[in-house]
Design a protein around this motif. Structure first.
Motif, mmCIF file in Angstrom:
data_model
loop_
_atom_site.group_PDB
_atom_site.id
_atom_site.type_symbol
_atom_site.label_atom_id
_atom_site.label_comp_id
_atom_site.label_asym_id
_atom_site.label_seq_id
_atom_site.Cartn_x
_atom_site.Cartn_y
_atom_site.Cartn_z
ATOM 1 N N SER A 44 -19.332 38.357 9.266
ATOM 2 C CA SER A 44 -18.588 37.783 8.138
ATOM 3 C C SER A 44 -18.297 36.318 8.446
ATOM 4 O O SER A 44 -18.239 35.918 9.614
ATOM 5 N N CYS B 254 -15.251 36.045 4.042
ATOM 6 C CA CYS B 254 -13.866 36.476 4.258
ATOM 7 C C CYS B 254 -12.996 35.233 4.228
ATOM 8 O O CYS B 254 -13.452 34.143 4.593
ATOM 9 N N ARG C 107 -4.499 40.669 9.517
ATOM 10 C CA ARG C 107 -4.873 40.867 8.119
ATOM 11 C C ARG C 107 -4.148 39.831 7.260
ATOM 12 O O ARG C 107 -3.043 39.392 7.599
ATOM 13 N N ASN D 291 -10.165 43.638 -0.701
ATOM 14 C CA ASN D 291 -9.085 43.314 0.222
ATOM 15 C C ASN D 291 -7.832 43.069 -0.620
ATOM 16 O O ASN D 291 -7.839 42.226 -1.524
ATOM 17 N N PHE E 279 -17.544 42.361 12.729
ATOM 18 C CA PHE E 279 -18.575 42.492 11.688
ATOM 19 C C PHE E 279 -19.181 41.122 11.386
ATOM 20 O O PHE E 279 -18.605 40.092 11.733
ATOM 21 N N TYR F 125 -9.392 41.754 15.080
ATOM 22 C CA TYR F 125 -10.196 42.780 15.759
ATOM 23 C C TYR F 125 -11.650 42.780 15.288
ATOM 24 O O TYR F 125 -12.450 43.594 15.747
ATOM 25 N N CYS F 126 -11.998 41.870 14.363
ATOM 26 C CA CYS F 126 -13.259 42.018 13.633
ATOM 27 C C CYS F 126 -14.486 41.575 14.428
ATOM 28 O O CYS F 126 -14.521 40.479 14.972
ATOM 29 N N GLY G 288 -18.651 44.642 2.770
ATOM 30 C CA GLY G 288 -18.530 43.324 3.387
ATOM 31 C C GLY G 288 -18.011 43.390 4.808
ATOM 32 O O GLY G 288 -18.032 44.445 5.420
ATOM 33 N N GLY G 289 -17.482 42.243 5.235
ATOM 34 C CA GLY G 289 -16.993 41.070 4.499
ATOM 35 C C GLY G 289 -15.931 41.474 3.461
ATOM 36 O O GLY G 289 -15.310 42.517 3.548
ATOM 37 N N THR G 290 -15.762 40.617 2.524
ATOM 38 C CA THR G 290 -14.784 40.849 1.463
ATOM 39 C C THR G 290 -15.447 40.653 0.103
ATOM 40 O O THR G 290 -15.390 39.559 -0.475
ATOM 41 N N LYS H 168 -10.222 34.768 6.011
ATOM 42 C CA LYS H 168 -10.001 34.469 7.429
ATOM 43 C C LYS H 168 -10.486 35.664 8.243
ATOM 44 O O LYS H 168 -10.610 36.767 7.698
ATOM 45 N N ARG H 169 -10.769 35.425 9.518
ATOM 46 C CA ARG H 169 -11.262 36.516 10.363
ATOM 47 C C ARG H 169 -10.079 37.329 10.894
ATOM 48 O O ARG H 169 -9.104 36.776 11.409
ATOM 49 N N CYS H 170 -10.186 38.640 10.779
ATOM 50 C CA CYS H 170 -9.133 39.498 11.322
ATOM 51 C C CYS H 170 -9.250 39.508 12.849
ATOM 52 O O CYS H 170 -10.329 39.272 13.402
#
Ligand code: SF4
Length: 376
Positions: A24, A13, A132, A95, A22, A19-20, A60-62, A15-17
């Protein structure tokens, strides 16, 4: 083996969101070429000779951070080891902040025929709160570019239950997305996971926690609006125009076999659930040395398999047929679970016609209350 699904996890990814939770990795895009090679090795090591692939899913991920030439390389390797027929569903999660018209065209040319776009919201303040990397305009532009590149099976993911959202904002964005003509919509409730920036902000009192009543009300609004526009709900979190259900996800909920490749990917074959390591460096190192990146193997049979068939089947709007449980497990659903079924029906969470049990609309809001009753 007929009807195998493949899942390929891309853990990268930009950058990390906020709330994430997962698996990544941000700032590791330079590892994508090595990761592509590792995936190719894993495809070869986990191959099932003679198997035909029904669905292929890049998640993903992205995954849209993987350059088109690397994706093509992965697809070519898959075709070396499996039959990938013309009609196979090939999905890639994208994304909106990472795509452009050339990328979409290259995806279409390589055989990807379904896109799952992580839109999440069409409100810039909400997108900023979620951390995001894209704007609302970028999401709308991505849908337009994908359509122009020839995609006619596009799914959009949205998050409901975002703190501070008004009913008007939610309703307007739902109408906007369906009027753009996407064929599939997935809606996920915002969950506050520990060790995420959003969790910390809520703890410090900077932002409100998701409100349960507002979350439930947004879900109900979505049910009404999407039905008005001809979308059919087929699973707790998923709606589509007729014929555009995600075949890949349906195969997972129906407990069909699938092979998961990549960091943190899971496979389900011959009653065995195999989990890969979640550590990117360990994954790369293992495959470089020619070994499998397996972390755990669990046998899912007997009561465990029955529970799984029930709670996965109940996610689907069509519910669970007693006849299917009888033929798969030799068990009379209504005798074995008479207490649970009667109680859930009396609570208004489950409906039953004597042959099929399924969640009521209220049961879909409180799915976990139902699933827990069927756990072995
Ligand atoms: S794009 Fe998805 S996987 Fe990546 S950080 Fe954001 S929520 Fe997590």
């Amino acid at each position: 083996m007929d009807g195998l699904s493949l899942y390929i996890h891309s853990p990268f990814c930009r950058k990390r969101c906020a709330y994430c939770s997962f698996v990544s990795y941000a700032g590791r895009e330079s590892d994508i070429p090595a990761y592509t090679e590792a995936l190719k090795t894993e495809i070869a090591l986990r191959r099932i000779p003679g198997a035909e692939i029904k669905t292929l899913y890049f998640g993903g991920g992205t995954p849209s951070l993987i350059p088109a030439n690397n994706l093509l390389d992965i697809l070519t390797t898959i075709k070396e080891y499996y039959t990938l027929p013309e009609g196979a569903e090939i999905t890639l999660e994208a994304n909106p902040g990472t795509v452009d018209p050339e990328y979409f065209k290259a995806l279409r040319a390589s055989g990807v025929n379904r896109l799952s776009l992580g839109v999440q919201s069409l409100d810039d303040a909400e997108l900023a709160l979620l951390g995001r990397m894209h704007s609302s305009d970028a999401a709308l532009e991505a849908i337009d570019q994908a359509k122009k590149a020839g995609f006619d099976n596009i799914s959009a993911d949205f998050i409901y239950g975002i703190p501070g959202r008004t009913p008007g904002i939610w309703e307007a964005m739902l109408r906007k997305i369906v009027e753009l003509g996407v064929q599939h919509i997935s809606l996920y409730g915002l969950t506050l996971e520990e060790d995420t920036p959003m969790f910390e902000r809520v703890k410090r009192g900077e932002i409100a926690a998701p409100n349960q009543d507002a979350t439930a009300s947004e879900y109900e609004t979505a049910e009404e609006i999407l039905a008005d526009y001809g979308y059919r709900q087929y699973e707790i979190s998923n709606w589509s125009l007729p014929g555009f259900e995600s075949r890949h996800n349906l195969a997972c909920w129906e407990r069909m076999p699938y092979i998961g490749l990549g960091v943190a990917a899971h496979s389900f074959v011959d009653s065995r659930r195999i989990a890969n390591t979640s550590d990117l460096d360990e994954y790369l190192g293992c495959l470089k040395a020619g070994g499998l990146p397996t972390q755990t193997v669990e046998i899912i049979d007997g009561p465990g398999a029955l529970s799984e068939a029930l709670f996965l089947g109940l996610r689907l709007n069509r519910g669970v047929a007693a006849g299917d449980i009888q033929s798969q497990f030799g068990i009379d659903l209504y005798s074995r679970f008479s207490g649970e079924i009667n109680e859930l029906v009396s609570l208004g969470l489950l409906e039953s016609n004597g042959a099929i049990i399924k969640l009521t609309p209220r049961g879909r809001l409180l799915g976990n209350e139902v699933f827990i009753r069927f756990l072995s």
